[in-house]
Motif scaffolding. Structure first.
Motif, PDB file in Angstrom:
ATOM      1  N   GLY A  53      41.193  34.267  39.626  1.00 26.94           N
ATOM      2  CA  GLY A  53      42.565  34.620  40.024  1.00 26.94           C
ATOM      3  C   GLY A  53      42.683  35.522  41.197  1.00 26.94           C
ATOM      4  N   ASP A  54      43.964  35.709  41.817  1.00 26.94           N
ATOM      5  CA  ASP A  54      44.167  36.472  42.926  1.00 26.94           C
ATOM      6  C   ASP A  54      44.378  37.725  42.412  1.00 26.94           C
ATOM      7  OD1 ASP A  54      44.830  37.844  45.059  1.00 26.94           O
ATOM      8  OD2 ASP A  54      46.654  36.356  45.657  1.00 26.94           O
ATOM      9  N   PRO A  55      43.547  38.939  42.710  1.00 27.72           N
ATOM     10  CA  PRO A  55      43.866  40.268  42.054  1.00 27.72           C
ATOM     11  C   PRO A  55      45.063  40.933  42.824  1.00 27.72           C
ATOM     12  CG  PRO A  55      41.472  39.831  43.058  1.00 27.72           C
ATOM     13  CD  PRO A  55      42.290  38.935  43.563  1.00 27.72           C
ATOM     14  N   ASN A  56      45.684  40.193  43.490  1.00 32.23           N
ATOM     15  CA  ASN A  56      46.872  40.961  44.023  1.00 32.23           C
ATOM     16  C   ASN A  56      48.170  40.159  43.384  1.00 32.23           C
ATOM     17  OD1 ASN A  56      45.883  42.356  46.072  1.00 32.23           O
ATOM     18  ND2 ASN A  56      45.750  40.603  47.460  1.00 32.23           N
ATOM     19  N   GLN A  57      47.959  39.220  42.513  1.00 35.51           N
ATOM     20  CA  GLN A  57      49.029  38.552  41.453  1.00 35.51           C
ATOM     21  C   GLN A  57      48.582  38.429  40.252  1.00 35.51           C
ATOM     22  OE1 GLN A  57      49.517  34.713  43.401  1.00 35.51           O
ATOM     23  NE2 GLN A  57      50.583  35.338  44.997  1.00 35.51           N
ATOM     24  N   PRO A  58      48.542  39.627  39.535  1.00 37.06           N
ATOM     25  CA  PRO A  58      48.205  39.713  38.056  1.00 37.06           C
ATOM     26  C   PRO A  58      49.349  39.173  37.294  1.00 37.06           C
ATOM     27  CG  PRO A  58      48.920  42.027  38.935  1.00 37.06           C
ATOM     28  CD  PRO A  58      48.934  40.822  39.971  1.00 37.06           C
TER      29      PRO A  58
END
Length: 248
Positions: A152-157
Motif C-alpha cells: 500500500g501507499d505509506p501516505n494513505q494509511p
C-alpha cells in the motif's frame, strides 16, 4: 482471655496478608503500567454463636490500587503507548467482561488480535480490535489504530478502529486479582473522547521499591508483636490453670 487470643490471631492474619501484598508489589516493580496494591484494615463482626457475638476483629483486603502515575520512558516502538492523565485502556478480561489497564506494551497476536503485554485483547468501538496483515502500523494520539497494507501507499494509511480509552474519575472501580481495574458490581465505563495516549512510549510501574522494603520491615516487626501477644496469652492461661489446681 479468649478476646486476647482472637485479637492476636486477627493481627497475625492481617499482617500475613499485608506481607503478601507488599511482596506482590515488589515482584511487579518492573511490570509495565503496574499499579501497586493498597491494603485497608477495617473491623468486622464475628458471627459464630452467642459466645462470639459482639467480638470484632481487624480484617484486611486489597481495596484499591495506588493511582499515582509511573515514569514514562521513550521506546520509539509504534505499538507502545503511554496513557496520559486519568485515562485507562479498555481490555477484555479472561471471563469476557470489560476491564481496564495502563499497560501499553501492545502487540498483534498470531490470530491478528491487538493485545496487551500480558495477553488481554484491547477493546475498540465494537469489541476486541483485529488487525489484518500490514506493512506498517501506527497509533495516533486519540488511540486510532491505522495500518498500511502490504504494497500500500505509506501516505494513505487505512484506519482500523479506535482504542477504547476511559476515565475512572468519579467511578467505583476496584483492582482485581488480574492486576486490572474492574467496575465494582459489574458494568462498563463509557469511552472518554478527550483521553489521549503518547505513542512510542511506555509507563513504568509506580512501585517505590525503597518504600516497599521499609513497609516489609515494619510489617514483619508488627507480625512479631502479634506472635508475642499470642505467647503471652498462652502463658497467662497456663498460669491461671495452675492456680485452679487442687493439691492432692
Amino acid at each position: 482471655m479468649d478476646r486476647l487470643v482472637y485479637t492476636a490471631l486477627s493481627g497475625l492474619r492481617s499482617q500475613m496478608n499485608a506481607q503478601a501484598s507488599i511482596a506482590n508489589n515488589i515482584a511487579n516493580a518492573s511490570t509495565i503500567g503496574y499499579r501497586s496494591d493498597r491494603i485497608n484494615f477495617d473491623r468486622v463482626l464475628l458471627r459464630g454463636g452467642a459466645a462470639l457475638d459482639g467480638r470484632t476483629l481487624a480484617a484486611e483486603e486489597v481495596t484499591d490500587a495506588d493511582r499515582t502515575a509511573g515514569t514514562i520512558i521513550q521506546t520509539n516502538r509504534p505499538l507502545d503507548i503511554a496513557v496520559t492523565g486519568d485515562a485507562w485502556i479498555a481490555i477484555q478480561a479472561t471471563d469476557g467482561t470489560e476491564a481496564y489497564t495502563r499497560r501499553g506494551d501492545l502487540s498483534v497476536s498470531p490470530s491478528g488480535v491487538l493485545e496487551t503485554g500480558d495477553g488481554f485483547p484491547v477493546m475498540g468501538s465494537g469489541g476486541p480490535i483485529t488487525v489484518p496483515p500490514y506493512q506498517s502500523i501506527s497509533i495516533a494520539g486519540d488511540g486510532t489504530v491505522s495500518i498500511v497494507p502490504p504494497g500500500g501507499d505509506p501516505n494513505q494509511p487505512q484506519v482500523l478502529d479506535q482504542i477504547k480509552l476511559v476515565s475512572t474519575e468519579g467511578t467505583n472501580t476496584v483492582k482485581g486479582l488480574d492486576n486490572n481495574l474492574h467496575v465494582k458490581g459489574g458494568g462498563t465505563l463509557p469511552q472518554d473522547m478527550e483521553a489521549t495516549v503518547q505513542s512510542g512510549a511506555l509507563e513504568q510501574s509506580n512501585v517505590n521499591l525503597t518504600q516497599a522494603l521499609v513497609d516489609m520491615i515494619e510489617n514483619q516487626r508488627a507480625y512479631e508483636v502479634q506472635a508475642n501477644l499470642l505467647k503471652e496469652a498462652k502463658a497467662m492461661d497456663e498460669s491461671t490453670a495452675s492456680l485452679m489446681r487442687v493439691s492432692a
